[in-house]
Every structure is written in C-alpha cells, then in structure tokens.
Design a protein around this motif. Structure first.
Motif, PDB file in Angstrom:
ATOM      1  N   ALA A   1       0.846  -1.197   0.000  1.00  0.00           N
ATOM      2  CA  ALA A   1       0.000   0.000   0.000  1.00  0.00           C
ATOM      3  C   ALA A   1       0.875   1.238   0.000  1.00  0.00           C
ATOM      4  O   ALA A   1       2.082   1.167   0.264  1.00  0.00           O
ATOM      5  CB  ALA A   1      -0.914   0.019   1.221  1.00  0.00           C
ATOM      6  N   ALA A   2       0.256   2.382  -0.308  1.00  0.00           N
ATOM      7  CA  ALA A   2       0.929   3.680  -0.226  1.00  0.00           C
ATOM      8  C   ALA A   2       0.023   4.641   0.529  1.00  0.00           C
ATOM      9  O   ALA A   2      -1.176   4.722   0.245  1.00  0.00           O
ATOM     10  CB  ALA A   2       1.238   4.229  -1.610  1.00  0.00           C
ATOM     11  N   VAL A   3       0.590   5.360   1.485  1.00  0.00           N
ATOM     12  CA  VAL A   3      -0.147   6.373   2.230  1.00  0.00           C
ATOM     13  C   VAL A   3      -0.024   7.702   1.485  1.00  0.00           C
ATOM     14  O   VAL A   3       1.083   8.148   1.172  1.00  0.00           O
ATOM     15  CB  VAL A   3       0.396   6.524   3.663  1.00  0.00           C
ATOM     16  CG1 VAL A   3      -0.346   7.627   4.402  1.00  0.00           C
ATOM     17  CG2 VAL A   3       0.281   5.210   4.415  1.00  0.00           C
ATOM     18  N   LEU A   4      -1.170   8.325   1.186  1.00  0.00           N
ATOM     19  CA  LEU A   4      -1.198   9.595   0.457  1.00  0.00           C
ATOM     20  C   LEU A   4      -1.723  10.681   1.384  1.00  0.00           C
ATOM     21  O   LEU A   4      -2.799  10.541   1.971  1.00  0.00           O
ATOM     22  CB  LEU A   4      -2.098   9.484  -0.776  1.00  0.00           C
ATOM     23  CG  LEU A   4      -1.803   8.332  -1.738  1.00  0.00           C
ATOM     24  CD1 LEU A   4      -2.812   8.315  -2.872  1.00  0.00           C
ATOM     25  CD2 LEU A   4      -0.376   8.435  -2.287  1.00  0.00           C
ATOM     26  N   THR A   5      -0.969  11.758   1.504  1.00  0.00           N
ATOM     27  CA  THR A   5      -1.363  12.851   2.410  1.00  0.00           C
ATOM     28  C   THR A   5      -1.498  14.193   1.701  1.00  0.00           C
ATOM     29  O   THR A   5      -1.990  15.144   2.298  1.00  0.00           O
ATOM     30  CB  THR A   5      -0.340  12.998   3.553  1.00  0.00           C
ATOM     31  OG1 THR A   5       0.943  13.302   2.999  1.00  0.00           O
ATOM     32  CG2 THR A   5      -0.250  11.717   4.374  1.00  0.00           C
ATOM     33  N   LEU A   6      -1.032  14.296   0.452  1.00  0.00           N
ATOM     34  CA  LEU A   6      -1.116  15.555  -0.286  1.00  0.00           C
ATOM     35  C   LEU A   6      -2.468  15.657  -0.991  1.00  0.00           C
ATOM     36  O   LEU A   6      -2.794  14.814  -1.837  1.00  0.00           O
ATOM     37  CB  LEU A   6       0.003  15.646  -1.321  1.00  0.00           C
ATOM     38  CG  LEU A   6       1.423  15.781  -0.771  1.00  0.00           C
ATOM     39  CD1 LEU A   6       2.439  15.676  -1.896  1.00  0.00           C
ATOM     40  CD2 LEU A   6       1.593  17.100  -0.028  1.00  0.00           C
ATOM     41  N   PRO A   7      -3.271  16.671  -0.675  1.00  0.00           N
ATOM     42  CA  PRO A   7      -4.596  16.779  -1.284  1.00  0.00           C
ATOM     43  C   PRO A   7      -4.582  16.839  -2.808  1.00  0.00           C
ATOM     44  O   PRO A   7      -5.449  16.263  -3.463  1.00  0.00           O
ATOM     45  CB  PRO A   7      -5.151  18.079  -0.687  1.00  0.00           C
ATOM     46  CG  PRO A   7      -4.482  18.185   0.638  1.00  0.00           C
ATOM     47  CD  PRO A   7      -3.093  17.682   0.393  1.00  0.00           C
ATOM     48  N   ASP A   8      -3.586  17.520  -3.402  1.00  0.00           N
ATOM     49  CA  ASP A   8      -3.597  17.582  -4.861  1.00  0.00           C
ATOM     50  C   ASP A   8      -3.258  16.240  -5.486  1.00  0.00           C
ATOM     51  O   ASP A   8      -3.737  15.912  -6.572  1.00  0.00           O
ATOM     52  CB  ASP A   8      -2.698  18.705  -5.390  1.00  0.00           C
ATOM     53  CG  ASP A   8      -1.243  18.548  -5.017  1.00  0.00           C
ATOM     54  OD1 ASP A   8      -0.943  17.930  -3.994  1.00  0.00           O
ATOM     55  OD2 ASP A   8      -0.386  19.080  -5.764  1.00  0.00           O
ATOM     56  N   SER A   9      -2.449  15.417  -4.800  1.00  0.00           N
ATOM     57  CA  SER A   9      -2.190  14.063  -5.288  1.00  0.00           C
ATOM     58  C   SER A   9      -3.474  13.241  -5.296  1.00  0.00           C
ATOM     59  O   SER A   9      -3.777  12.538  -6.273  1.00  0.00           O
ATOM     60  CB  SER A   9      -1.146  13.364  -4.402  1.00  0.00           C
ATOM     61  OG  SER A   9       0.145  13.876  -4.621  1.00  0.00           O
ATOM     62  N   ILE A  10      -4.216  13.324  -4.204  1.00  0.00           N
ATOM     63  CA  ILE A  10      -5.441  12.530  -4.088  1.00  0.00           C
ATOM     64  C   ILE A  10      -6.495  13.016  -5.085  1.00  0.00           C
ATOM     65  O   ILE A  10      -7.169  12.208  -5.739  1.00  0.00           O
ATOM     66  CB  ILE A  10      -5.970  12.580  -2.639  1.00  0.00           C
ATOM     67  CG1 ILE A  10      -4.917  11.991  -1.682  1.00  0.00           C
ATOM     68  CG2 ILE A  10      -7.287  11.825  -2.519  1.00  0.00           C
ATOM     69  CD1 ILE A  10      -5.195  12.257  -0.215  1.00  0.00           C
ATOM     70  N   CYS A  11      -6.625  14.323  -5.221  1.00  0.00           N
ATOM     71  CA  CYS A  11      -7.602  14.868  -6.186  1.00  0.00           C
ATOM     72  C   CYS A  11      -7.249  14.472  -7.611  1.00  0.00           C
ATOM     73  O   CYS A  11      -8.133  14.130  -8.407  1.00  0.00           O
ATOM     74  CB  CYS A  11      -7.678  16.389  -6.055  1.00  0.00           C
ATOM     75  SG  CYS A  11      -8.511  16.942  -4.557  1.00  0.00           S
TER      76      CYS A  11
END
Length: 592
Positions: free
Chosen positions: A196-206
């Motif tokens: 898995a990868a943890v994503l914390t940057l909102p623009d990455s997730i969007c």
C-alpha cells in the motif's frame, strides 16, 4: 463581489501578547521552546485559516517560513522572497527576522540555548524536516520533543476546519480514468513489493481520483488522506459532508477523516510513505503498530506532473482565454492617466476582465499589484492600508486564473508614463533571461538547476540577481505551485515531457521598483538534430504582449529580437480581439 479582498488580515500589534501567552504554555508544559511552521497535516503550501498558526502568532503571512519561539527570543525564519515583507508585518521588538535557508534552525537554536527541550507538533512536520534538525543538534543538550499543538491551546477564536464540497473532474479534461490511474500506480507498488501507499497531499489525491474540492481558497482541492492498495482499491479519509451524495466508484471506500490514524495501524506488509511530504505522525503511527515502512516518493507526484496530451490541449485553451482577458485589461490600463488608479483598482479590474470570460472559477492566487517601490516586494499583497497610487514609473502585476481546463499564472511589468533609461536597462536584462529559458534546448535528464543560470546570466553580467527560483511547476486546475519540477538552483528533479513550469526571472530594487516577466511553458520532446541525442525544449503557453516601451532594443542580440517579434506575431495571430482592443493589440505586437 470579488474573489480577492484587500483587508489587512494580521497586525504586528497582536504578536507580543500572543507570544507571551505561548511562553506561559511552554513554562506550564516544561518546554524551553517550540517550532511553529506554516503548515498543516497535509504539508501543502496553502493552508486553511484554521491552520495558519504562523500568521496568527507573528503577523507574517508569507507562503513559506516558520517561527522558533523561546522564552527569551523568537525568530521568524523567512527566505529571500519575504525579507521586505516580514519587516512590515511583525513586531520587530518581539520577533527577530532570520534569513533562511542560509541560517538553519539547528544552528540558530545552538546560538540561543546550550540546553533545552524544544516542542513540535508531529502532524505539522515531515520526517525529513525533523531528521535534519536533529542531525544539526547532535552532540548538544538540545532535544526535539513531539507534543500536542501549543498554539492551539491559546488560539481561542480559531476558525473551524473547512468543509468544502467535492465534485468530479470531467474525463474530457483529465484524459485518464481514475481506475486506470490507480491500476497504473498499483502495478508499480506491486512491482516494488509494497502492499500500500499512504497519500497525504490533497492535490495528489484529487488528481488520482479525478475530483476537485473547495477547502482552500484559490486551490481547488479537498483536504483528505488516502491509502492506495496494491490491488488498485483505495481508502479515502474525508469529512462525509464534503462528499455529500457523490459516488466515487466501487473500488473506493470513504471513511471519516478522524479514522485515518487508527487505520494506519491495520496495514500489513511494506507500506510506502513519502518522508518529504507525509507528517511525521504517520510514520510514528505505522512504527507503533510494527508496520514495515518503505520510504519513497508519493507515487502520484511524477505522473501528476507529466501532463497527458488531453491535459495539455485543455490548458492551451485556458491560456488563450486568459490571454484575451489580459489584453483587454492592458488596453484599459493604457487608457488611464497616470495617478488616476490605485493598486486595488488595478487588481479589481483585472479580476473583472477574467470574470467576463464566464469561465473563471477563482483566481489562482492573490493578485500582486505593486506600483513603484511596492513592486520590489516579491510576494506583495495590497491591502487598504498599503494601497498605493499608480503614478509614473513601473507597475508589476502578477496574477492568474483557475479555469476547469487549466491554471494560469502570468506576470507583466508595465510602464506608467515614460520609463527611465535605467528601468529600461534592467527590464531588458530580465527579458533576456526569460528569452534564454524560452529558447533552451537541452539533453534529456537535465534538472531545473541546470537551466536556472540561463535566466540569471544577463543579470549576473551587470552585478544583479534575484532571490527566488526562476520557475515553479503548475497543475491543471490544481495548485499553481506544483512539484516536483522547478527551475531553481536547488532542483535536482530531471525535467520530463509534459511538465508545466513558470519562467519568471526578475529584478528588485528596494525602495524604487520591481521587475518580473513571467510566461508558463510546457516541456516537450525536441526534434532530432545532430547525432540524434534525446533532447527537450519548451513550448510557450502564455500569449500576452511584453511591454515594448520597456525594451532597450539596442541591448538585444539578433536572436533575442527575432524571438520577441515572432512571439508577438503569434499573439496577434492567435487572439481574436475587436474594436479598441484589436487596435491596442496591433500596436503592442508590432515588430521591434
């Protein structure tokens, strides 16, 4: 009603009392100091009002910096962009401006204290940031200690967290379905042996989910966290109010944001986490649950930066639309007598021309409208208190728009009245640097640091320079400041096809004037030449005339003159204006 407001948001007078209250909390908690960054748990450049602790405490509103508050001193660390601004915004008796990154936080701490416990909020710092400070403090009796947020203890009227609505981003603009993006990234995780990868940057997730939000002014992102699994499924941690009835697909599970930390402890196998963008609290939660951490870059960063052909085609249209608004504005501006306008008049009117496109979603950042000496403040924000008349001299206008099909960012320096020979000389040196980058053709594999000197060389030859990077990355209806690509002395990221960057050298003379010329460019493969080595070049996206009145033509080489004439001719061809605006454009784009 405009997007931008001009009220002063902070006051130096508030700083001393707030600093005294913070010191009382330090004493109560048994700390000798605390580090307050301009950051939130998502580590983005832009923060919501509830997370702007640095501005609340010190009065400094710049987009980068931090404060180290000790019992007897408090340093506000600012880079070259903000060395004039900080003097205007903070109480200089309570806070000491510290030149950063020249002075490292560990170095400053060692100069101030011989022993002590320094508090920090692990949700507001990355592992890389804390590791660097701790290395600098090695061998001393100074220690960093994770703590709850001490500023939050005293911030009684702290605003509520944002709950902006989320919307789907059209596939016609994104060019790739979310499930295909997730499958592509998941395959890379699997190949690397990561579960898995943890994503914390909102623009990455969007970007990954093809959504946009409205939590942060000027930047259409939703504040949230996510975990991308190696099978392509994704857990999204977000306030349910933001999603409403929106359906994101069967492979995406949405959960309240408050469950994120507990969910980290349930992960198994190697979990990818970016030490340069994820909060230290994330790695602490994983380590506490004995989860194996694979430190690596956010898997969305590079794919997001390398725009696909659909995104590039869309952003070209956004820039043409924005260019017509800019030309209408410049035509209007030239018709106004010197001294008849204020900086706020300029910013409001420019926003009005962008609104007339009926496509503007927001401005992409607070418009910089700096007349005379205010133009020398790199990130100047005009307020009702600082609002200056636009008299004869130079006017620097740095602005942009957020459109569904693209994000724009353009700076033009404009002559009000008759410019001096010195102003024309300095302007032309900046222009020569901008042209050098525009014309650059370079081997694949070079980074922004390899090109930065092209923009500075004309200024260097005259003993001048500027204290900011030459260019930053730009998203497509996302952040106007996007990583990892940059044109900067410190950027080691190789430039790749599809990366959008700004090209914005400048020159600033304190107390007199500021000059900046900025176009957006996109990296493209260069046609084969010579021995057919792979090379890259830049395509210009911005199509707005450069003020011919400020160009000292005699300083230009034939190649530079040809570039300007060709650029202006293409503007005249691309933009379909009418009436007085067409007449203005014809004159503004006439050959040198």
């Amino acid at each position: 009603m405009t997007f931008q407001t001009y009220t002063k948001t902070t006051s130096p007078a508030d700083g001393p009392a707030r600093l005294a209250a913070l010191r009382a909390q330090l004493q109560k908690a048994g700390f000798d100091g605390v580090i307050i960054p301009r950051a939130d748990a998502h580590q983005g450049e832009y923060v919501a009002e509830c997370d702007n602790r640095l501005a609340w405490l010190t009065g400094f509103t710049g987009s980068a910096g931090f404060c180290i508050a000790l019992m007897d001193s408090a340093g506000v660390f600012i880079d070259g962009r903000y060395r004039l601004q900080v003097k205007e915004q903070v109480d200089m008796q309570a806070f000491i401006p510290v030149h950063w990154p020249e002075t490292k936080p560990a170095t400053w701490l060692k100069d101030q204290l011989s022993t002590g416990r320094i508090a920090y909020d692990p949700w507001l710092f990355t592992k890389g940031q804390i590791d660097e400070i701790e290395r600098g403090l090695k061998g001393t009796k100074l220690t960093l200690v994770a703590s709850d947020n001490l500023v939050d203890r005293i911030w009684e009227d702290r605003p509520a967290p944002p709950q902006g609505a989320v919307s789907l981003y059209p596939i016609a603009m994104a060019g790739e379905e979310s499930q295909d993006k997730r499958a592509r990234l998941a395959a890379a995780l699997k190949e690397a042996g990561q579960r898995a990868a943890v994503l914390t940057l909102p623009d990455s997730i969007c970007w990954l989910l093809n959504i946009r939000g409205s939590d942060i002014p000027r930047i259409p992102v939703a504040q949230c966290f996510a975990v991308l699994h190696a099978n392509g499924n994704l857990d999204l941690f977000i306030d349910p109010v933001k999603l409403g009835a929106l359906e994101l697909g069967p492979d995406i599970t949405s959960r309240p944001q408050g469950e994120f930390e507990a969910a980290l402890a349930t992960l198994t196998g190697a979990v990818r986490m970016d030490p340069t963008s994820a909060p230290l609290a994330v790695s602490a939660a994983l380590q506490a649950a004995s989860v194996e951490i694979a430190y690596a870059e956010d898997p969305c960063i590079l794919p997001k930066a390398c725009k696909n052909s659909t995104e590039i085609a869309a952003t070209r249209l956004a820039h043409l639309r924005d260019a017509k608004a800019m030309v209408a504005f410049l035509c209007w501006l030239d018709a106004q007598p010197a001294g008849s306008l204020t900086e706020i008049d300029v910013a409001r009117t420019l926003e009005g021309f962008r609104r007339k496109t009926n496509a503007l979603k927001d401005i992409s950042f607070e418009t910089i409208s700096g007349a005379g000496p205010n133009g020398a403040i790199v990130h100047y924000r005009v307020t009702e208190e600082t609002n200056r008349r636009v008299d004869e001299g130079l006017l620097l206008v740095d602005s942009g728009g957020q459109y569904v099909d693209g994000t724009t960012d353009i700076t033009r320096t404009i002559a009000i009245g008759r410019p001096t020979e010195e102003q024309r000389r300095c302007f032309t040196l900046v222009l020569q640097g901008m042209i050098a980058v525009s014309l650059a053709r370079f081997p694949k594999g070079l980074a922004g640091r390899d090109l930065d000197a092209l923009a500075r060389a004309p200024l260097w030859r005259h003993g001048f320079d500027y204290d900011h990077g030459t260019g930053h990355g730009v998203g497509v209806y996302l952040s106007v400041h996007e990583g990892p690509q940059r044109i900067s002395r410190i950027s080691e990221v190789p430039l790749q096809a599809g990366m959008i960057l700004s090209n914005e050298p400048g020159y600033y003379r304190e107390g007199a004037f500021g000059i900046r010329i900025e176009n957006l460019i996109v990296t493209q493969p260069a046609p084969a030449l010579g021995d057919n080595r792979e090379q890259l070049q830049f395509e210009t996206l911005t199509w707005v005339p450069i003020d011919r009145r400020l160009i000292a033509v005699e300083m230009l080489s034939p190649q530079e003159r040809d570039w300007i004439d060709a650029y202006h001719a293409e503007i005249a061809e691309k933009l379909d204006m009418s009436g007085p605006e067409q007449d203005w454009l014809a004159a503004a784009t006439a050959p040198l």
